[in-house]
Scaffold this motif. Sequence first.
Motif, PDB file in Angstrom:
ATOM      1  N   ILE A 587       0.711  -1.269   0.237  1.00 29.62           N
ATOM      2  CA  ILE A 587       0.588  -0.327  -0.183  1.00 29.62           C
ATOM      3  C   ILE A 587       0.557   0.869  -0.289  1.00 29.62           C
ATOM      4  N   VAL A 588       2.123   1.216   0.827  1.00 29.41           N
ATOM      5  CA  VAL A 588       2.836   2.779   0.821  1.00 29.41           C
ATOM      6  C   VAL A 588       3.463   3.193  -0.369  1.00 29.41           C
ATOM      7  N   ARG A 589       4.324   2.000  -0.901  1.00 26.23           N
ATOM      8  CA  ARG A 589       4.763   2.150  -1.723  1.00 26.23           C
ATOM      9  C   ARG A 589       3.892   2.371  -3.364  1.00 26.23           C
ATOM     10  N   GLU A 590       2.525   2.126  -3.190  1.00 27.61           N
ATOM     11  CA  GLU A 590       1.486   2.675  -4.451  1.00 27.61           C
ATOM     12  C   GLU A 590       1.726   3.982  -4.106  1.00 27.61           C
ATOM     13  N   LEU A 591       0.493   4.257  -3.373  1.00 25.45           N
ATOM     14  CA  LEU A 591       0.353   5.044  -2.228  1.00 25.45           C
ATOM     15  C   LEU A 591       1.910   6.501  -3.020  1.00 25.45           C
ATOM     16  N   VAL A 592       3.091   6.234  -2.797  1.00 26.47           N
ATOM     17  CA  VAL A 592       4.420   6.700  -3.238  1.00 26.47           C
ATOM     18  C   VAL A 592       4.662   6.967  -5.096  1.00 26.47           C
ATOM     19  N   ASP A 593       4.209   5.429  -5.871  1.00 25.24           N
ATOM     20  CA  ASP A 593       4.512   5.873  -6.623  1.00 25.24           C
ATOM     21  C   ASP A 593       3.619   6.979  -7.374  1.00 25.24           C
ATOM     22  N   ARG A 594       2.313   6.744  -6.355  1.00 24.08           N
ATOM     23  CA  ARG A 594       1.021   8.122  -6.889  1.00 24.08           C
ATOM     24  C   ARG A 594       1.722   9.509  -6.641  1.00 24.08           C
ATOM     25  N   GLY A 595       2.674   9.421  -6.361  1.00 26.98           N
ATOM     26  CA  GLY A 595       2.930  10.710  -5.342  1.00 26.98           C
ATOM     27  C   GLY A 595       2.202  11.503  -4.405  1.00 26.98           C
ATOM     28  N   GLU A 596       2.317  10.663  -3.799  1.00 28.89           N
ATOM     29  CA  GLU A 596       1.633  10.810  -2.411  1.00 28.89           C
ATOM     30  C   GLU A 596       3.144  10.983  -0.900  1.00 28.89           C
ATOM     31  N   THR A 652      15.412  19.657   5.420  1.00 30.36           N
ATOM     32  CA  THR A 652      14.721  19.008   4.131  1.00 30.36           C
ATOM     33  C   THR A 652      14.682  18.022   4.154  1.00 30.36           C
ATOM     34  N   ARG A 653      15.212  17.211   4.780  1.00 26.32           N
ATOM     35  CA  ARG A 653      15.339  15.405   4.899  1.00 26.32           C
ATOM     36  C   ARG A 653      13.621  15.077   5.236  1.00 26.32           C
ATOM     37  N   LEU A 654      12.973  15.364   6.719  1.00 28.31           N
ATOM     38  CA  LEU A 654      11.883  14.914   7.080  1.00 28.31           C
ATOM     39  C   LEU A 654      11.361  15.929   5.690  1.00 28.31           C
ATOM     40  N   GLU A 655      11.057  17.102   5.834  1.00 32.57           N
ATOM     41  CA  GLU A 655      10.365  17.679   4.095  1.00 32.57           C
ATOM     42  C   GLU A 655      10.413  16.483   3.135  1.00 32.57           C
ATOM     43  N   ASP A 656      11.414  16.561   2.490  1.00 37.49           N
ATOM     44  CA  ASP A 656      11.191  15.949   1.181  1.00 37.49           C
ATOM     45  C   ASP A 656      10.834  14.456   1.106  1.00 37.49           C
ATOM     46  N   ALA A 657      10.871  13.546   2.140  1.00 37.18           N
ATOM     47  CA  ALA A 657      10.705  12.078   1.905  1.00 37.18           C
ATOM     48  C   ALA A 657       9.186  11.455   1.930  1.00 37.18           C
ATOM     49  N   PRO A 658       9.359  11.283   0.911  1.00 38.85           N
ATOM     50  CA  PRO A 658       8.401  10.252   0.059  1.00 38.85           C
ATOM     51  C   PRO A 658       7.514   9.801   1.284  1.00 38.85           C
ATOM     52  N   VAL A 659       8.397   8.734   2.581  1.00 42.58           N
ATOM     53  CA  VAL A 659       7.905   8.219   3.249  1.00 42.58           C
ATOM     54  C   VAL A 659       8.687   8.582   4.585  1.00 42.58           C
ATOM     55  N   VAL A 660       7.876   9.170   5.799  1.00 45.52           N
ATOM     56  CA  VAL A 660       8.113   9.289   7.733  1.00 45.52           C
ATOM     57  C   VAL A 660       7.504   8.111   7.788  1.00 45.52           C
ATOM     58  N   ARG A 676       2.045  17.639   7.441  1.00 40.91           N
ATOM     59  CA  ARG A 676       1.093  17.194   6.794  1.00 40.91           C
ATOM     60  C   ARG A 676       1.684  16.838   5.594  1.00 40.91           C
ATOM     61  N   PHE A 677       0.747  15.572   5.745  1.00 42.24           N
ATOM     62  CA  PHE A 677       0.071  14.291   5.028  1.00 42.24           C
ATOM     63  C   PHE A 677      -0.867  13.875   3.535  1.00 42.24           C
ATOM     64  N   ASP A 678      -0.369  13.260   3.008  1.00 41.19           N
ATOM     65  CA  ASP A 678      -1.554  12.915   2.025  1.00 41.19           C
ATOM     66  C   ASP A 678      -2.444  12.129   2.685  1.00 41.19           C
ATOM     67  N   ALA A 679      -1.812  11.438   3.108  1.00 40.51           N
ATOM     68  CA  ALA A 679      -2.431   9.668   3.399  1.00 40.51           C
ATOM     69  C   ALA A 679      -1.693   9.114   4.808  1.00 40.51           C
TER      70      ALA A 679
END
Length: 942
Positions: A587-596, A652-660, A676-679
């Motif tokens: 799920i996490v990978r699919e969300l990241v693939d969608r740019g989230e 920057t590391r925290l804010e730019d990471a696709p997954v926290v 703030r996160f998308d998901a």
Amino acid sequence: MNVRGVVVEVDDPETVSTQYGERELCEVTVRSDRGRSEPTTVTLWGDWVENAEQLEPGMELAVYDAEKRTYQGETQYTTGSDTTVVVEPEFVVDVTDVRAWVQCPRMYYLNKIDGLPLAYPVVKGTIVHEVFGDLLRGRDIDTAVEEQVEAAGLELGLLGRDSDSVAEDVRDHARAIEGWLAQGTLTERDEWRSEMTLISERYGIKGRADAVRRGMPVELKTGKNTRREPRFHDKIQAAAYALILGERAAEETSAASMMGDGGATVDTDTPSALAAAPDTGTLLYTKNAAVDRAEEGGDLSPAKEFSIGSGLLEFVLRARNAIAATEYGTDVPTGYEGDAKCEYCFEQDTCMAVSGRLDQESKAGQVGSPIPERERAYFDRFYRAIEAERRAVHREYAKLWRQGPTERADDDRALVDLQPLGRREIDGGRWELRAAGTGATSKIREGDVVLASDGHPIRGEAELARVERLGGPSPDADSSSDGSASGQEIVVTADEPVELRRLDIYPSELSTDRLLTALHDAVLKQPQSAKDVLFGRRDPEFDCPSETFVDNNPAQDEAVRRAVSAEDFALVHGPPGTGKTYTLAKIVRELVDRGEHVLLSAFTNRAVDNAIEALVEQGFTDVVRVGTESGVREDMQRFRLEQAGDPDELATRLEDAPVVAATTASCGSRVVREQRFDAAVVDEAGQLTEPGTLAATNLADRFVLIGDHRQLPPVVRSEDSGTDGKTGAESGGHPQADLGRSLFERLIEAHPEAGVLLDRQYRMAQRIQAFPSQAFYDGQLRPATGEVASRHVGDLDGVDPSALPERLRGRVAFVDPGGHAHGNTNPEEADAVAQVVEEFASAGVSRDDIGVIAPYRAQVAEIGQRLDDHVAVDTVDRFQGSSKEVIVVSFVATGDLDGPIFEDYRRINVALSRAKRSLVLVGDADALSTDETYAEMVEWAR
Ligand SMILES: Nc1ncnc2c1ncn2[C@@H]1O[C@H](COP(=O)(O)OP(=O)(O)OP(=O)(O)O)[C@@H](O)[C@H]1O
């Protein structure tokens, strides 16, 4: 004379004429001995009447140094000049709360619900305090400033600050401290203590004084104050520490005089605790040093001393009592309790907005329109439930003095009888303390902050310390000459060189604080649309794609589809071994693939690390892990974001990471709470309280919860009597279900259409899964493959099944050894368990592949003594989320079924579903068969 008891009646206050003029009094009737003795009357005079008016029947009242008199043959007590009155003495109020209450009771409440924001003054305040401690410990100013600014790197970066300008700013404050330290009088280092943890058993107050100099409190304030006198609420804070210091001083004097008197009771010359309190306090306003003298007049000296008289100490105590009385009924303060002026208050706008939205009475008034009734009721119910949790934490504080050392050790709350092995000064003037343990275990873990003491955590010398190492061979040659040190060296670090004889768990209100802020954020800060689904005003929506995500498991495939297409939320129900973690990673990978931008969270550090591991296995490594060094698994440290370092880089590391990735508790930290996160994807959601889940989901537009409400429920302390040494009493289906019921469970019952059941399990042989599937999952669970279905110990390398006794050759066995339960142990049963383990080991099963589960810690210890360290022996709670080839379950109970494991089927579900190839149940078949479900279990196992 001290009087202490449960309040049974409070008369109306009256005014009488005395030789000193008109005076108010109020008579209170209490029953001492926790309400068991005959009623006694205590008359509270003068200002204490204020507290008397706050009393309610059922509260506890302590009146110290009361005067005794006989009236018409009846003994009565009355307050005198040295008397102190304490309401609910076991409610341990924090000194900073007393300060806030004195400023305004409503501010105390607001601070509690909205938490400390990530703001520059707050972060700078922390840095200056750290530097202050460093300077007191003799550190050089430049090094201290540089290191402490670096330590706050991440927070500063998120605030857009750079190290140089912050260091400059902090140095101004540090100079005020240095200048003051350089004054001739401050030479003897021994007279100083920095950061002193103070807990008062007598008054129910605790706190951490910035420093204590010659027995007197010193408080540091990073603001400015150009008047001669310290601010009133700052004085209150210092005076509160003085109150506790007085208690300690009086105890020391009385202990000394008792000794001088050959042990006879002395009560004449010992000063009262009030009289023994230090008479001077110091406030250090560090910003005064940075003020431009040409522009600003007044008294610019940073250090302001003031005298502390008994009137001030009593005032502090009355404020503390008002808090305890308010919290007894979980009342919400209005502000009218104090006399602060709202128009001068910098919190006025917030106060009015919160009052308006929650429709609470407030001195400042209300603005805006109230949120819907249902949301207010929700806020209220959870507020009360969380405050009940806080009271449970307070009871834990009281156990620091209520329980003796043996009792505390038996309760796993302390390691006692340690032998000090030495100490050395380390960086920054801190200390490393070493001691030899006794081999006993407790709930204390490496990385925990605990109370280290010379024997008594309250009455002795004690300091907060961090556990660096528990057990393990001593690297130090000379300690091995001490026989008791073998393999059990304990190492902690602390600000002060305490003689290390005992470690106690230090109860923390941090998690309750964070539950409250999560509740606040969910109800008062979330957009309407997010709240609509939470409050059932709208059904969750999906926009399902037709893609395939998992080609060998339709339920997992559907779960990923729902998760990526959820416009509000999706729920993944994963019974044991059904690939929750695997699906989560997909799920996490699919969300990241969608740019989230994704927040990955779970209740425990272990689950967060497991989820990252699954991501890594699926080839994804772009993760930032937020957590403490000791909380994060060794092999996951490479993903961990340090707090210290270059501000810009860290932010920057925290804010730019696709997954926290962070635990839900860390989601409430100043740093993560601002993101703030998308998901948000949350694992172990069945074990999280509703506000605990909200801490993560508040931060995202949409969320996915993964869990199993048929396994362990959230741990709720307030239902845990906690003194019986049993585990698991915390939850067991009691009616106070608000916190005991997870958001996951509530949502999946309300919206089954938003949930997907993962129905194929990759763990248990068919024979093992049969009963859990039938009893707990409506028979819907099935083995994912033929290989899983037919698993047997005989398939393991080096195992000869024919070497096993007949009764253990199948996949499920029941052993009834008889024996008798002694408290929470059954030694004969422990023998039988050890024998079963040895039989598997003799047949070639590796000990590392065998696990033993028992319902009580005492039985865990009993069995543990009989087995070597390679066999994992633990309670159900500690086995959740893991599995073994062979599992042996010890049931302990004989005769009847009075144990928490038996009251709660969710625990037994976890115990029965850990084994892959062989499950052995050891218990009294007759006792178990008195319950319908267990009768079926015994039937199945035999
Ligand atoms: N679709 C799949 N295909 C192949 N293997 C899978 C699949 N899903 C899960 N597995 C495997 O099944 C095992 C169990 O999966 P996982 O650890 O994700 O289960 P879990 O539900 O998280 O377990 P627990 O109940 O302990 O939390 C793992 O070895 C995993 O790789």
